[in-house]
Design a protein around this motif. Sequence first.
Motif, PDB file in Angstrom:
ATOM      1  N   ALA A   1       0.823  -1.209   0.000  1.00  0.00           N
ATOM      2  CA  ALA A   1       0.000   0.000   0.000  1.00  0.00           C
ATOM      3  C   ALA A   1       0.859   1.262   0.000  1.00  0.00           C
ATOM      4  O   ALA A   1       0.484   2.271  -0.611  1.00  0.00           O
ATOM      5  N   ALA A   2       2.000   1.230   0.664  1.00  0.00           N
ATOM      6  CA  ALA A   2       2.849   2.422   0.755  1.00  0.00           C
ATOM      7  C   ALA A   2       3.327   2.871  -0.614  1.00  0.00           C
ATOM      8  O   ALA A   2       3.359   4.069  -0.921  1.00  0.00           O
ATOM      9  N   ASN A   3       3.700   1.913  -1.464  1.00  0.00           N
ATOM     10  CA  ASN A   3       4.186   2.237  -2.813  1.00  0.00           C
ATOM     11  C   ASN A   3       3.121   2.025  -3.887  1.00  0.00           C
ATOM     12  O   ASN A   3       3.423   2.146  -5.072  1.00  0.00           O
ATOM     13  N   ARG A   4       1.883   1.705  -3.439  1.00  0.00           N
ATOM     14  CA  ARG A   4       0.780   1.498  -4.390  1.00  0.00           C
ATOM     15  C   ARG A   4       1.186   0.504  -5.481  1.00  0.00           C
ATOM     16  O   ARG A   4       1.071   0.767  -6.668  1.00  0.00           O
ATOM     17  N   HIS A   5       1.644  -0.667  -5.038  1.00  0.00           N
ATOM     18  CA  HIS A   5       2.155  -1.694  -5.942  1.00  0.00           C
ATOM     19  C   HIS A   5       1.613  -3.058  -5.510  1.00  0.00           C
ATOM     20  O   HIS A   5       1.684  -3.412  -4.336  1.00  0.00           O
ATOM     21  N   ILE A   6       1.082  -3.815  -6.471  1.00  0.00           N
ATOM     22  CA  ILE A   6       0.598  -5.166  -6.212  1.00  0.00           C
ATOM     23  C   ILE A   6       1.373  -6.138  -7.098  1.00  0.00           C
ATOM     24  O   ILE A   6       1.411  -5.969  -8.325  1.00  0.00           O
ATOM     25  N   THR A   7       1.996  -7.151  -6.485  1.00  0.00           N
ATOM     26  CA  THR A   7       2.663  -8.213  -7.226  1.00  0.00           C
ATOM     27  C   THR A   7       1.770  -9.443  -7.161  1.00  0.00           C
ATOM     28  O   THR A   7       1.569 -10.024  -6.091  1.00  0.00           O
ATOM     29  N   ILE A   8       1.214  -9.817  -8.292  1.00  0.00           N
ATOM     30  CA  ILE A   8       0.248 -10.915  -8.350  1.00  0.00           C
ATOM     31  C   ILE A   8       0.979 -12.231  -8.561  1.00  0.00           C
ATOM     32  O   ILE A   8       1.630 -12.427  -9.592  1.00  0.00           O
ATOM     33  N   SER A   9       0.863 -13.132  -7.586  1.00  0.00           N
ATOM     34  CA  SER A   9       1.511 -14.440  -7.697  1.00  0.00           C
ATOM     35  C   SER A   9       0.673 -15.370  -8.567  1.00  0.00           C
ATOM     36  O   SER A   9      -0.502 -15.111  -8.846  1.00  0.00           O
ATOM     37  N   ASP A  10       1.285 -16.485  -8.990  1.00  0.00           N
ATOM     38  CA  ASP A  10       0.583 -17.439  -9.835  1.00  0.00           C
ATOM     39  C   ASP A  10      -0.655 -18.002  -9.144  1.00  0.00           C
ATOM     40  O   ASP A  10      -1.731 -18.086  -9.726  1.00  0.00           O
ATOM     41  N   ALA A  11      -0.514 -18.380  -7.870  1.00  0.00           N
ATOM     42  CA  ALA A  11      -1.609 -19.023  -7.153  1.00  0.00           C
ATOM     43  C   ALA A  11      -2.746 -18.069  -6.826  1.00  0.00           C
ATOM     44  O   ALA A  11      -3.879 -18.502  -6.603  1.00  0.00           O
ATOM     45  N   GLU A  12      -2.465 -16.757  -6.794  1.00  0.00           N
ATOM     46  CA  GLU A  12      -3.483 -15.781  -6.399  1.00  0.00           C
ATOM     47  C   GLU A  12      -3.973 -14.931  -7.569  1.00  0.00           C
ATOM     48  O   GLU A  12      -4.643 -13.924  -7.377  1.00  0.00           O
ATOM     49  N   PHE A  13      -3.665 -15.366  -8.774  1.00  0.00           N
ATOM     50  CA  PHE A  13      -4.032 -14.616  -9.979  1.00  0.00           C
ATOM     51  C   PHE A  13      -5.532 -14.347 -10.036  1.00  0.00           C
ATOM     52  O   PHE A  13      -5.983 -13.222 -10.230  1.00  0.00           O
ATOM     53  N   TYR A  14      -6.313 -15.402  -9.868  1.00  0.00           N
ATOM     54  CA  TYR A  14      -7.771 -15.293 -10.012  1.00  0.00           C
ATOM     55  C   TYR A  14      -8.367 -14.316  -8.990  1.00  0.00           C
ATOM     56  O   TYR A  14      -9.166 -13.441  -9.320  1.00  0.00           O
ATOM     57  N   THR A  15      -7.981 -14.482  -7.729  1.00  0.00           N
ATOM     58  CA  THR A  15      -8.587 -13.665  -6.675  1.00  0.00           C
ATOM     59  C   THR A  15      -8.190 -12.203  -6.805  1.00  0.00           C
ATOM     60  O   THR A  15      -9.025 -11.309  -6.615  1.00  0.00           O
ATOM     61  N   TRP A  16      -6.918 -11.933  -7.131  1.00  0.00           N
ATOM     62  CA  TRP A  16      -6.513 -10.537  -7.338  1.00  0.00           C
ATOM     63  C   TRP A  16      -7.261  -9.915  -8.515  1.00  0.00           C
ATOM     64  O   TRP A  16      -7.675  -8.749  -8.454  1.00  0.00           O
ATOM     65  N   MET A  17      -7.454 -10.674  -9.586  1.00  0.00           N
ATOM     66  CA  MET A  17      -8.211 -10.156 -10.732  1.00  0.00           C
ATOM     67  C   MET A  17      -9.617  -9.759 -10.305  1.00  0.00           C
ATOM     68  O   MET A  17     -10.118  -8.686 -10.662  1.00  0.00           O
ATOM     69  N   ASP A  18     -10.251 -10.607  -9.518  1.00  0.00           N
ATOM     70  CA  ASP A  18     -11.619 -10.329  -9.099  1.00  0.00           C
ATOM     71  C   ASP A  18     -11.679  -9.137  -8.146  1.00  0.00           C
ATOM     72  O   ASP A  18     -12.598  -8.321  -8.215  1.00  0.00           O
ATOM     73  N   VAL A  19     -10.708  -9.039  -7.239  1.00  0.00           N
ATOM     74  CA  VAL A  19     -10.667  -7.907  -6.308  1.00  0.00           C
ATOM     75  C   VAL A  19     -10.532  -6.592  -7.066  1.00  0.00           C
ATOM     76  O   VAL A  19     -11.241  -5.615  -6.800  1.00  0.00           O
ATOM     77  N   ILE A  20      -9.630  -6.564  -8.039  1.00  0.00           N
ATOM     78  CA  ILE A  20      -9.376  -5.321  -8.789  1.00  0.00           C
ATOM     79  C   ILE A  20     -10.558  -4.976  -9.689  1.00  0.00           C
ATOM     80  O   ILE A  20     -10.968  -3.818  -9.782  1.00  0.00           O
ATOM     81  N   TRP A  21     -11.147  -5.993 -10.352  1.00  0.00           N
ATOM     82  CA  TRP A  21     -12.283  -5.719 -11.226  1.00  0.00           C
ATOM     83  C   TRP A  21     -13.526  -5.328 -10.440  1.00  0.00           C
ATOM     84  O   TRP A  21     -14.388  -4.618 -10.950  1.00  0.00           O
ATOM     85  N   ALA A  22     -13.634  -5.774  -9.200  1.00  0.00           N
ATOM     86  CA  ALA A  22     -14.790  -5.411  -8.377  1.00  0.00           C
ATOM     87  C   ALA A  22     -14.711  -3.957  -7.922  1.00  0.00           C
ATOM     88  O   ALA A  22     -15.739  -3.304  -7.751  1.00  0.00           O
ATOM     89  N   ASN A  23     -13.484  -3.438  -7.740  1.00  0.00           N
ATOM     90  CA  ASN A  23     -13.290  -2.052  -7.277  1.00  0.00           C
ATOM     91  C   ASN A  23     -12.162  -1.392  -8.073  1.00  0.00           C
ATOM     92  O   ASN A  23     -11.120  -1.040  -7.506  1.00  0.00           O
ATOM     93  N   PRO A  24     -12.336  -1.227  -9.372  1.00  0.00           N
ATOM     94  CA  PRO A  24     -11.233  -0.720 -10.205  1.00  0.00           C
ATOM     95  C   PRO A  24     -10.774   0.688  -9.827  1.00  0.00           C
ATOM     96  O   PRO A  24      -9.584   0.992  -9.918  1.00  0.00           O
ATOM     97  N   ALA A  25     -11.682   1.547  -9.381  1.00  0.00           N
ATOM     98  CA  ALA A  25     -11.296   2.926  -9.043  1.00  0.00           C
ATOM     99  C   ALA A  25     -10.341   2.967  -7.852  1.00  0.00           C
ATOM    100  O   ALA A  25      -9.514   3.879  -7.745  1.00  0.00           O
ATOM    101  N   ASP A  26     -10.421   1.981  -6.970  1.00  0.00           N
ATOM    102  CA  ASP A  26      -9.547   1.952  -5.800  1.00  0.00           C
ATOM    103  C   ASP A  26      -8.084   1.739  -6.177  1.00  0.00           C
ATOM    104  O   ASP A  26      -7.190   2.041  -5.392  1.00  0.00           O
ATOM    105  N   TYR A  27      -7.854   1.182  -7.377  1.00  0.00           N
ATOM    106  CA  TYR A  27      -6.490   0.846  -7.768  1.00  0.00           C
ATOM    107  C   TYR A  27      -6.011   1.656  -8.974  1.00  0.00           C
ATOM    108  O   TYR A  27      -4.968   1.350  -9.547  1.00  0.00           O
ATOM    109  N   ASP A  28      -6.764   2.660  -9.349  1.00  0.00           N
ATOM    110  CA  ASP A  28      -6.372   3.509 -10.462  1.00  0.00           C
ATOM    111  C   ASP A  28      -5.050   4.202 -10.133  1.00  0.00           C
ATOM    112  O   ASP A  28      -4.924   4.868  -9.106  1.00  0.00           O
ATOM    113  N   GLY A  29      -4.060   4.044 -11.000  1.00  0.00           N
ATOM    114  CA  GLY A  29      -2.748   4.640 -10.768  1.00  0.00           C
ATOM    115  C   GLY A  29      -1.786   3.738 -10.025  1.00  0.00           C
ATOM    116  O   GLY A  29      -0.611   4.072  -9.873  1.00  0.00           O
ATOM    117  N   TRP A  30      -2.248   2.582  -9.560  1.00  0.00           N
ATOM    118  CA  TRP A  30      -1.365   1.632  -8.882  1.00  0.00           C
ATOM    119  C   TRP A  30      -0.488   0.911  -9.909  1.00  0.00           C
ATOM    120  O   TRP A  30      -0.801   0.857 -11.096  1.00  0.00           O
TER     121      TRP A  30
END
Length: 310
Positions: free
Chosen positions: A188-217
């Motif tokens: 959160a401090a650097n506004r950076h998300i590293t998506i691992s292989d095992a968590e690809f699906y869940t991170w995709m769903d989290v970001i697509w559910a709230n895209p404005a929260d991650y704009d510019g990340w």
Amino acid sequence: MRKNAKIDKQALVECICYLLFAFALLYLVLSGRYLQYVTPRMKPYLLFAAVVLLVWARTAIENLYVVRHRRHCLHCFVLVFPLLMLILPHRSVSVSSVSTPAQSIAAVQTLRGSAAAANLTPQPTAAPSAPATAESSEPVESPETEEQPAATPQPDIADSAADAENIEGTYETTDFLGNATTLHGYDAANRHITISDAEFYTWMDVIWANPADYDGWTLTVTGEVDKASREMDADEFIPARLIMTCCAADLTPCGFVCKWAQADTLATDTWVTVTGTLYQRQYADHSEPQLQVQSVAPAEPVEGYIYPYY
């Protein structure tokens, strides 16, 4: 029927077929290779089928010396053909083999829609395979002159994304059963998300559910280069993963559309790790999160697929 001194050929052929099929199913389950065909939730059914085949084999053994007036062995070929399909060597399905130009990233949109309807986020798992691109193993940087899209001004990190932060570097959410799930790679401090292989699906769903929260990340994600899953410009590609909801017949590519001036240098079905800035872009009749690429590096292929509802 009375006992016969000679072995009954029909019972022998049936016994061999049942045993081979049972051992093939057990091998696929124990080795994990069954995941090339069906999702993990099918494992108990495959084990049950193997047990049933073993019971049939035992019955066939008991009939080895039973006299039959007529012998019929052709019905055994019903088992021989699927057995050959299971044991013959083959590779994992690639993105290009399931993508069509008319297809969009509907998998991601479906995830967002289902999550919004149930207010839940499904659980992730593992992934596919293919060789890497780029001639060098070093990341390829985007030209400095490339125009970067403007990100929406962000509030302080006390937004809904940061509210879900728990331990440093993790993100708390829920799977589709309502179970608490901890995602990793969250900075959160650097506004950076590293998506691992095992968590690809869940991170995709989290970001697509709230895209404005991650704009510019900034996102770092690994996937298989896909240029055919929808009508894309020459400077667009998707580092995609294949999602299996039931079996190999429903494999669907899923990933973020990436904008990169050198996209035409990437070969389809090769594996890359992409780092880019997330922004919102209008596509067709909806707005979707996309990545403005900062760098692209070759990546090792990931075996298997993603099984969201296992």
